[in-house]
Design a protein around this motif. Structure first.
Motif, PDB file in Angstrom:
ATOM      1  N   LEU A 684      30.706  49.951  52.364  1.00  0.00           N
ATOM      2  CA  LEU A 684      32.017  49.499  51.905  1.00  0.00           C
ATOM      3  C   LEU A 684      31.928  49.153  50.426  1.00  0.00           C
ATOM      4  N   SER A 685      32.865  49.687  49.652  1.00  0.00           N
ATOM      5  CA  SER A 685      32.989  49.272  48.252  1.00  0.00           C
ATOM      6  C   SER A 685      34.183  48.351  48.169  1.00  0.00           C
ATOM      7  N   ALA A 686      33.952  47.145  47.647  1.00  0.00           N
ATOM      8  CA  ALA A 686      35.013  46.133  47.612  1.00  0.00           C
ATOM      9  C   ALA A 686      35.517  45.964  46.181  1.00  0.00           C
ATOM     10  N   GLU A 696      28.154  49.304  46.599  1.00  0.00           N
ATOM     11  CA  GLU A 696      28.528  49.393  48.013  1.00  0.00           C
ATOM     12  C   GLU A 696      27.523  48.624  48.854  1.00  0.00           C
ATOM     13  N   LEU A 724      34.529  42.057  54.784  1.00  0.00           N
ATOM     14  CA  LEU A 724      35.138  42.331  53.482  1.00  0.00           C
ATOM     15  C   LEU A 724      34.722  41.298  52.440  1.00  0.00           C
ATOM     16  N   ALA A 736      37.479  37.286  50.551  1.00  0.00           N
ATOM     17  CA  ALA A 736      37.795  38.712  50.451  1.00  0.00           C
ATOM     18  C   ALA A 736      38.882  38.842  49.387  1.00  0.00           C
ATOM     19  N   TYR A 741      39.844  48.742  49.129  1.00  0.00           N
ATOM     20  CA  TYR A 741      38.481  48.840  49.674  1.00  0.00           C
ATOM     21  C   TYR A 741      38.232  50.285  50.086  1.00  0.00           C
ATOM     22  N   THR A 742      37.027  50.771  49.809  1.00  0.00           N
ATOM     23  CA  THR A 742      36.730  52.148  50.227  1.00  0.00           C
ATOM     24  C   THR A 742      35.633  52.164  51.282  1.00  0.00           C
ATOM     25  N   SER A 757      40.301  54.870  52.002  1.00  0.00           N
ATOM     26  CA  SER A 757      40.536  53.544  51.433  1.00  0.00           C
ATOM     27  C   SER A 757      41.609  52.803  52.216  1.00  0.00           C
TER      28      SER A 757
END
Ligand code: BGC
Length: 784
Positions: A684-686, A696, A724, A736, A741-742, A757
């Motif tokens: 997850l990229s936040a 990530e 998240l 979060a 997000y991706t 995303s």
């Protein structure tokens, strides 16, 4: 267990306590009396004996003089608690360790009887399977062995973070990533404890190096602690409820882990809801009173001096008896669950045959295929004659040194494994190598137990091959295999030279074998018999294929053969990064800490220089660093090849807006020719709104079933709010950030196959925690 029933309470009390004249009038028994009732009837001396273990049995007498009495138990086990037969309280037997039950294999008074245990693949191997069901199966089998050998609690699993490739105990730790560490630990704990024996997850916390481990202070930011070092323990405590947690030797931000109320009470019990007991690591810490106050229920292995100090402290009012009562309550609640309390009649005959088979399957599942040019593996059917080089082909390293070692009945070497698989192996090479290794061992005998434990005798340097011999072997062989091994262990961190990097002799062996075989158009396979990341860049071009076997346990040679022959399709993936150079390792500057020779610390057992390990890389451990700072590793986290190929398709997410939960599903299809399993990873990229974040982070993983050619499986992941969130130090909260997000579904941390995303509309405070374990010194932390 007849000897247990004949033990008398007084015979097990430390001598200085016997003199106290205990008023033994009534003898209520634990059940039907409750734990609380029993505690009320205990004398002070009896209470002290509950919180201090029964001492350590070492062959070297110098230890005997400082510890309390030893009672029977299981020979070779790491320790026992004290019994109180007056009150119907048996002692519990505690045994290492993460790679299997560590007890003495032979007993002087029982000639002809053996007590061997299964040597399982080491921690890094188990984690590289990414298969929680498999690890649970191992746990069930290991727990069965423990129970049948009379063990109540396994001092396992170990889940410190592989922060630096030179960490001496990396082999028994799982990963550089806390999610894998936590999930694999949970599986292992659930497996072991399903037998009704306990575990002690260790070493809590921030114990990532061996140098000066009794006097080291880990200086680490609150954020790195929460996100990296505590996280795996949190997952394990919440998902598997280990009976016990073992506090680490080191200090964390200036306080010994075993003396830290913030760690053992505030975080472990209040925030995470842990209901078991905490025991110290063996002889750890300085102040038994502080350890009692911190909620470190049990001091192991137990010393008379500790008992004395606690007794005095209660008598003089320095320590409230209530604190002892609370600590004892925890211990008795665990004793109530133990096999010893239930008078379990252990057989001393665990099913070692069945477990050996599970060990073989497990070892193969954790092996990682790094390279396979022109599909040299699996070894083609036309190939029969193998020239086997490298000391470790004949002397396989099954596990690391120290408390993670196991006394197993046999070890299958690679030469045996390949021979069992039906290959013709070069007899002359076998004789040369085995004579050389045997000769070396006879001139470098193992030291007495404790010295060997602390300063293991080095293995034989790589055998020097000569060109004439090689040229002869090329002609009569179809293929060459070179096995190279590295072994570190408890108390001994490695060095860049000769531990991370191969020795000159090892590199030379690879090079000259490759030159000779390639000149005749014959292939060369390298097997890495290691427990941690090593350099591959300096020599990998010489290899047509590279397989990491790890330290694969007693069935290693058979399991390697299973992969090389294609009987098992490799499906392991790296749970650590293999850096391109030691210089790229983010912790290289601080590892293994700065020693202050002028500041000598005296602990309960030893003294040594204060050593400060400042975790300056902060949250950027492993792939979190390499990916965020674009440092290309040799092989990235999550990497591993198969003999087949998988296609990733159809990534779906349940919503484009996050609303408490999001479900992602993806279909994996085997579009190659042979059956195989794939490890699917969700990163997850936040958004980086309030604080910086790694590029990530792994938030989910799954292994497919064995997919036949053309077969598909849909894998589902669920992301919750906490997935998240990152830790905001200023607010002491998991937050979060609102934004995009991706989700990245990958075959490794670099090989991302599909992305989607979703949006979080509003910032979320996911969890507010206590402001504790604050570093006392400024950390020059890496940020991005
Ligand atoms: C190790 C522990 C082990 C204990 C008992 C200590 O030195 O750090 O991991 O469980 O000894 O053997």
């Amino acid at each position: 267990m007849t000897f247990r029933s004949t033990l008398l309470l007084l015979s097990i009390l430390p001598l200085h306590l016997i003199a106290q004249n205990i008023p033994v009038k009534i003898n209520p028994q634990l059940t039907p009396y409750t734990v609380k009732e029993i505690i009320k009837t205990m004398t002070l001396v009896e209470k002290v004996n509950m919180v201090v273990g029964n001492g350590f049995k070492m062959p070297e007498d110098n230890f005997q003089s400082v510890v309390g009495n030893t009672q029977e138990g299981v020979p070779g086990a790491a320790g026992t608690t004290n019994a109180n037969l007056r009150l119907g309280i048996p002692y519990m037997v505690l045994s290492d360790g993460p790679a299997g039950v560590r007890i003495d294999p032979l007993r002087e008074d029982q000639p002809g009887k053996t007590y061997y245990a299964t040597a399982w693949p080491v921690g890094i191997s188990l984690a590289s399977s990414w298969d929680v069901d498999l690890v649970k199966t191992v746990g069930v089998a290991m727990g069965h062995e423990a129970k049948e050998y009379g063990i109540d609690i396994m001092l396992a699993p170990a889940l410190n973070i592989q922060r630096n490739p030179l960490g001496g105990r990396n082999f028994e730790y799982y990963s550089e990533d806390p999610l894998i560490s936590g999930m694999i630990t949970s599986a292992m704990v659930n497996g072991i404890q399903s037998n009704g024996v306990g575990t002690s997850i260790k070493h809590f916390v921030a114990n990532e190096q061996e140098k000066n481990r009794f006097t080291a202070n880990t200086v680490v930011s609150e954020r790195a602690l929460r996100e990296i070092y505590l996280k795996g323990f949190e997952i394990a405590v919440k998902n598997s409820h280990p009976w016990t947690v073992m506090s680490a030797y080191n200090q964390v931000n200036g306080t010994y882990a075993s003396e830290s109320q913030d760690l053992l009470k505030t975080i472990l019990r209040k925030e995470w809801g842990f209901t078991g007991i905490v025991m110290t690591d063996w002889f750890s810490g300085k102040e038994p009173i502080a350890q009692m106050l911190a909620g470190n229920n049990l001091l192991m292995p137990g010393m008379a001096s500790q008992a004395k100090q606690i007794l005095e402290a209660v008598k003089t009012g320095k320590l409230s008896e209530k604190v002892l009562d609370e600590n004892i309550e925890g211990i008795l609640n665990i004793i109530l669950k133990s096999p010893s309390f239930r008078h379990y009649k252990y057989s001393n005959q665990p099913d070692l045959k069945r477990n050996g088979q599970i060990a073989r399957e497990t070892a193969a599942e954790g092996m990682v295929l790094l390279k396979n040019d022109e599909q040299v593996l699996p070894i083609a059917q036309r190939i029969h004659r193998i020239a086997l080089f490298g000391n470790n082909s004949y002397d396989l390293i099954t596990g690391g040194t120290g408390s993670g070692q196991v006394n197993c009945a046999y070890r299958i070497s690679l030469v045996q494994g390949l021979s069992n698989a039906g290959y013709t192996l070069d007899k002359e090479l076998e004789k040369l190598y085995t004579d050389y290794i045997t000769g070396y061992k006879s001139t470098h005998p193992k030291k007495p137990m404790l010295q060997e434990y602390l300063h293991p005798t080095p293995s034989a340097p790589e055998y020097t091959l000569d060109n004439d011999l090689l040229n002869k072997k090329v002609v009569i062989s179809d293929i060459a295999i070179v096995a190279i091994g590295k072994k570190l262990g408890e108390g001994n961190d490695g060095k860049p030279e000769n531990d991370f990097y191969l020795t000159v002799a090892e590199k030379t062996a690879i090079r000259i074998v490759a030159d000779a075989f390639h000149a005749q158009n014959k292939k060369v396979i390298i097997v890495l018999n290691i427990g941690s990341a090593i350099d591959v860049m300096q020599w990998k071009d010489y290899a047509d294929a590279i397989l990491i076997s790890w330290q694969p346990g007693q069935e290693g040679g058979n399991a390697i053969a299973d992969i090389l022959t294609g009987k098992v399709n490799p499906s392991g993936k790296l749970a650590i990064t293999f850096p391109a150079s030691y210089n790229d390792v983010p912790s290289k500057k601080d590892f293994p800490g700065k020693e202050f020779p002028e500041k000598i610390i005296k602990t309960i057992i030893t003294k040594g220089p204060y050593t400060e390990d400042v975790y300056e890389e902060g949250i950027y451990v492993g792939y979190r660093y390499y990916n965020s700072f674009n440092v290309k590793p040799a092989y990235e986290f999550g990497y591993g090849r198969s003999y087949t190929q998988f296609v990733y398709s159809n990534l779906k997410i349940s919503s484009s807006t996050f609303n408490g939960k999001i479900k992602a599903s993806v279909t994996i299809t085997n579009n190659g020719k042979v059956a195989g399993k794939e490890v699917v990873q969700l990163y997850l990229s936040a958004p980086t709104k309030s604080i910086y974040k790694p590029a990530e982070e792994l938030k989910g993983f799954a292994k497919t079933k064995l997919l036949n050619s053309g077969e598909s499986q849909t894998i589902c992941f669920i992301l919750n709010t906490k997935d998240l969130a990152s830790f905001n130090t200023t607010l002491s909260s998991w937050i979060a950030d609102a934004g995009s997000y991706t989700i990245k579904i990958g075959a490794s941390s670099e090989d991302i196959k599909l992305t989607k995303s979703f949006t979080l509309i509003k910032d979320l405070i996911v969890e507010k925690v206590n402001k504790v374990l604050v570093p006392q010194v400024q950390i020059n932390e890496l940020i991005r």
